[in-house]
Write a protein that holds these residues in place. Structure first.
Motif, mmCIF file in Angstrom:
data_model
loop_
_atom_site.group_PDB
_atom_site.id
_atom_site.type_symbol
_atom_site.label_atom_id
_atom_site.label_comp_id
_atom_site.label_asym_id
_atom_site.label_seq_id
_atom_site.Cartn_x
_atom_site.Cartn_y
_atom_site.Cartn_z
ATOM 1 N N SER A 77 118.639 3.917 1.004
ATOM 2 C CA SER A 77 117.764 5.072 1.203
ATOM 3 C C SER A 77 117.308 5.691 -0.117
ATOM 4 O O SER A 77 118.126 6.245 -0.861
ATOM 5 C CB SER A 77 118.487 6.143 2.023
ATOM 6 N N PRO A 78 116.027 5.644 -0.424
ATOM 7 C CA PRO A 78 115.540 6.274 -1.653
ATOM 8 C C PRO A 78 115.724 7.787 -1.634
ATOM 9 O O PRO A 78 115.953 8.409 -2.671
ATOM 10 C CB PRO A 78 114.065 5.879 -1.707
ATOM 11 N N GLN A 101 118.939 1.165 -5.421
ATOM 12 C CA GLN A 101 118.514 0.949 -4.045
ATOM 13 C C GLN A 101 118.805 -0.497 -3.659
ATOM 14 O O GLN A 101 118.362 -1.444 -4.319
ATOM 15 C CB GLN A 101 117.025 1.247 -3.875
#
Length: 264
Positions: A77-78, A101
């Motif tokens: 999840s960025p 990531q």
């Protein structure tokens, strides 16, 4: 517990309550991880290299970095990683926390030629595509003597919770289904039994040191009953008393999560 043990619990609570890394939900796991980190760092005489798979916003990574160790958080999840970067910066440990990531398939490339001293996988095995392959990937990046800290949702806890809520069919389905889910609306893709999780870790070639349930009572007690420091300390003492007493070890099977500690 003895008077000295009571003093230690009180000190741990006062120390941790204000920190993002600890709460009633995480104190037992943090205590175990902290002990591993301190012991291994003393053995090696240097800061540890730590990998946190699915570490998200840094609830575990930042406290470990605050102890002086280098932590790489791998998460798909960025947004979570952006929060991690902000948190590590606010806590003054941005130089020791590295956000990547990715997922379990990318671990070898992230670690490179230098294996890590500690791998943490907390609340992640429930959602990966292949739990056994993920555990194997984690084991592969551990240095000799390195440790694994694995936390995963436990089946019997949700069975009890659904039954106490009057959802008896859902409780039965969680008890008998292969994945430990109570139905199609269950937010978790899977839950685990402690013995099965131990076997999965051992299949990777790691040696299991301990398996214990955590949050035996904390997730069942209404929040209104633990709204003071005294209530929280008392509940924390109860959780630790169960964890420390072999005769009550069976209660750990009702913990919301199971914590497995292993080493290479």
């Amino acid at each position: 517990m003895s008077e000295e043990e009571d003093r230690v619990v009180d000190e741990q609570w006062r120390t941790r309550r204000g920190g993002v890394e600890t709460s009633l939900r995480t104190s037992a796991v943090w205590a175990a991880v902290h002990d591993i980190v301190e012991r291994r760092a003393a053995e090696l005489g240097r800061p540890l290299r730590v990998l946190d798979l699915g570490g998200g916003t840094g609830g575990l990574a930042v406290p470990i970095a605050e102890l002086g160790h280098d932590v790489t958080v791998v998460d798909p999840s960025p947004d979570a990683l952006a929060s991690l970067s902000r948190r590590s910066g606010e806590r003054g440990v941005a130089a020791r926390v590295h956000a990547v990531q990715g997922d379990a398939d990318s671990l070898a490339g992230v670690v490179g030629a230098d294996p890590v001293d500690l791998v943490c996988c907390h609340g992640t095995l429930e959602v990966v595509d292949d739990p056994q392959a993920t555990l194997s990937a984690l084991a592969d990046v551990l240095a000799p003597g390195g440790s694994l800290s694995l936390v995963a949702a436990q089946r019997l806890a949700v069975v009890l919770a659904r039954a106490l809520a009057g959802q008896f069919a859902q409780a039965e389905q969680a008890l008998t289904s292969a994945d430990g889910r109570w139905g199609s609306q269950d937010p978790l893709p899977r839950r685990f039994d402690a013995d099965a999780l131990r076997a999965m870790v051992e299949q990777t070639g790691l040696v299991v040191d301990a398996v214990h349930g955590v949050r035996t009572f904390s997730d069942l007690v209404p929040s209104a009953l633990v709204d003071t420091d005294a209530d929280r300390v008392a509940l924390l003492r109860l959780e630790q008393a169960v964890a420390d007493s072999p005769q009550f070890a069976f209660l750990g099977q009702l913990g919301s999560a199971v914590h497995v500690l292993a080493h290479r």
